[in-house]
Design a protein around this motif. Structure first.
Motif, mmCIF file in Angstrom:
data_model
loop_
_atom_site.group_PDB
_atom_site.id
_atom_site.type_symbol
_atom_site.label_atom_id
_atom_site.label_comp_id
_atom_site.label_asym_id
_atom_site.label_seq_id
_atom_site.Cartn_x
_atom_site.Cartn_y
_atom_site.Cartn_z
ATOM 1 N N GLU A 31 0.838 -1.210 0.000
ATOM 2 C CA GLU A 31 0.000 0.000 0.000
ATOM 3 C C GLU A 31 0.869 1.255 0.000
ATOM 4 O O GLU A 31 0.560 2.246 -0.666
ATOM 5 C CB GLU A 31 -0.927 0.006 1.211
ATOM 6 N N ASN A 59 -2.916 -1.091 -4.558
ATOM 7 C CA ASN A 59 -4.116 -1.428 -3.783
ATOM 8 C C ASN A 59 -3.884 -2.756 -3.042
ATOM 9 O O ASN A 59 -3.711 -3.798 -3.681
ATOM 10 C CB ASN A 59 -5.322 -1.554 -4.713
ATOM 11 N N PRO A 60 -3.887 -2.736 -1.704
ATOM 12 C CA PRO A 60 -3.622 -3.979 -0.962
ATOM 13 C C PRO A 60 -4.677 -5.056 -1.170
ATOM 14 O O PRO A 60 -4.422 -6.237 -0.903
ATOM 15 C CB PRO A 60 -3.577 -3.510 0.500
#
Length: 558
Positions: free
Chosen positions: A360, A365-366
């Motif tokens: 992140e 985007n995790p």
């Protein structure tokens, strides 16, 4: 690529939606919006084929009781067109649907047409997915956790492939860092001991017999050639020799296990390309890393974690954590996978949040990273926990397990439970030729169908068979189960849980055995016999498709 069951579900949803609109138009009740309509299979067969709780979902909006709403929807359902035969209201407002029998015959036609591709869907829409699993340290033999990880990872990849994703299977080789340093120290100590030097063994070194065997073989080849060289040069020579053998052993064992990878990714390549160094610099440049006590730290605590983590030790060596961030940046940014799935043992659970924090911090985007946590396996024999190989007297490795119970039993048993469930693996049951052994039970169903078809040796052309002759309860139940595979694959893909396929194929085999005991295939009525031949051919195909997902053979004779 809509399956028959998907078309039926959509038809029922559409009928409900149209009925609600009609109810609103006629003033039965008012709604601001129609929520997503949920269709489920009732637990009790007597309740029909499908059920919905939509009446209870809209009670607050409609300002009427679920029962009154349900009655209104039921009375306005169109049963003239589509698959719905009849509608009933049950309980506090459940609406149950019974379907026209014609739809189940369409299922057989679909299976006959799609064959190996039956059950596939396009919900993945070609998204690129990287599934990484096992990734065992190449410092010794693979153990039970690796064995279960191989079965689960392979089946997850197969399920996602059938669900329309572009899947790449990957093994991450940890050939750099602390564990390799410890490996080198262990090899060096054994080497020097074997050539007669009085040296101690590292306190946290690798104690396995494989280290001793490697060094005995190395001495047979090179003698004491490396006795007087610099320690670093000696360790490099020993690691280069033993690591290559260990990696090859891993590849050989996995090939025997039926696990094949698209990519073997070496951690060392990240260091050679300075990818780890570049990621550390990027984190510093973005203000997510700082120097303290001679080390470089990542501000993990800024991303909801309890404490910060070291990226570079005070001796200048990057941590495994830093390399792991670089590796996932390579997967998600450099190689542009849409989704990265890792299958990890339960002991790695605490690493998930900080790794997601790391990617992140890089602007990735995790949510594009999913970690499937896999619980421990206990091997049992005669009800007692088994830790040692009977033949070798050492901890049971993957190769020992395959030798004892075979690939099929191992792969099937490891997927009997969801990955996050503990698993007791009964070694006695796995080799038992009885209906109590789940893999034997399924394979026997497949082999029995093959035997029936060989004995009959009759051509049954689909276009010339009247499937409407299949109307016995056991026939309908079996076809209904065949219809479920596309949805089961979708659910297994959504949950990343291949045990749903294992449970499904066990239930399907049970339904087949019930059919076999109740309905003879070889009957005087030739038309009925041909219809039943089509039915068991389709059943055979679906069992095979499930076993293919699990990486288990479908034997024609047993």
């Amino acid at each position: 690529m809509n399956s028959t069951i998907e078309k039926v579900i959509e038809n029922v949803k559409s009928a409900i939606n149209e009925s609600i609109k009609k109810c609103i138009a006629e003033g039965e009740f008012t709604l601001e919006s129609i929520p997503t309509i949920i269709i489920e299979v009732p637990r009790e067969e007597s309740y029909g084929d499908f059920s919905t709780n939509i009446a209870m979902q809209i009670t607050k909006q409609a300002r009427k009781s679920p029962k009154l709403i349900g009655e209104a929807i039921m009375n306005n359902i169109n049963t003239e067109e589509g698959y719905i035969q009849s509608v009933e209201l049950a309980g506090p407002g459940f609406i149950n649907f019974r379907l026209k029998k014609s739809w189940i015959y369409e299922v057989l036609e679909e299976i006959y047409d799609k064959r190996d591709h039956y059950g596939n869907s396009d919900i993945g829409k070609g998204k690129k997915v990287n599934v990484e699993y096992i990734s065992a340290n190449p410092t010794g033999p693979m153990h039970m956790g690796n064995a279960r990880g191989g079965s689960i990872g392979d089946a997850i990849a197969a399920v996602l492939h059938r669900a329309g994703y572009e899947v790449s299977k990957e093994f991450y080789i940890n050939d750099a860092g602390n564990q390799i340093e410890k490996f080198g120290q262990s090899l060096e100590a054994r080497y020097l001991q074997i050539i007669g030097e009085d040296v101690g063994f590292p306190e946290d070194g690798y104690q396995g017999n494989d280290i001793i065997e490697h060094m005995k073989n190395f001495v047979d080849i090179h003698g004491d050639k490396y006795k007087k060289v610099d320690s670093e040069e000696r360790k490099k020579a020993l690691v280069d020799y033993a690591l290559k053998l260990n990696i090859q052993k891993i590849k050989d064992d996995l090939a025997e296990y039926g696990v094949k990878y698209d990519t073997w990714f070496y951690e060392s390549t990240l260091h050679e390309a300075n990818s780890v160094g570049n990621i550390i610099k990027e984190l510093q440049d973005k203000g997510h890393a700082y120097k303290k006590d001679g080390a470089i730290w990542f501000k993990t605590s800024n991303f909801g974690c309890e404490k910060d983590d070291v990226l570079v030790r005070n001796n200048g060596i990057p941590t495994y954590f830093a390399a792991d961030i670089a590796y996932h940046a390579n997967k998600l940014r450099t190689r542009e996978f849409d989704w990265s799935i890792n299958v990890w043992g339960a002991d790695h659970h605490g690493h998930i949040a900080r790794l997601k924090a790391g990617i992140e911090a890089l602007g990735i985007n995790p949510d594009r990273l999913t970690v499937v946590i896999m619980q421990l396996v206990r091997l049992t024999r005669k009800g007692e926990i088994e830790r040692m190989s009977k033949r070798k007297g050492t901890a049971i490795s993957l190769s020992d397990l395959i030798e004892e119970v075979g690939r099929d039993a191992a792969r099937f048993f490891f997927n009997l439970r969801s990955p996050d469930s503990h698993l007791d693996f009964d070694l006695d049951l796995a080799v038992e030729e009885s209906n109590d052994n789940p893999v034997f039970y399924v394979q026997y169903a497949y082999a029995r169908i093959c035997s029936i078809l060989r004995q009959l040796d009759i051509e049954a052309s689909f276009s010339q068979v009247s499937l409407a002759l299949l109307k016995e309860k056991e026939e309908i139940t079996l076809i209904r189960k065949l219809a479920d595979l596309p949805q089961e694959i979708i659910k297994a893909g959504e949950k990343l849980d291949p045990s749903k396929i294992t449970k499904y194929v066990l239930d399907l085999s049970s339904d087949f055995h019930s059919f076999y005991n109740a309905c003879r295939v070889k009957v005087e009525d030739e038309e009925l016999m041909k219809a039943r031949i089509i039915l068991i051919q389709c059943t055979r195909q679906v069992i095979k498709n499930c076993l293919d997902i699990l990486g288990v053979n479908a034997p024609e004779k047993m």
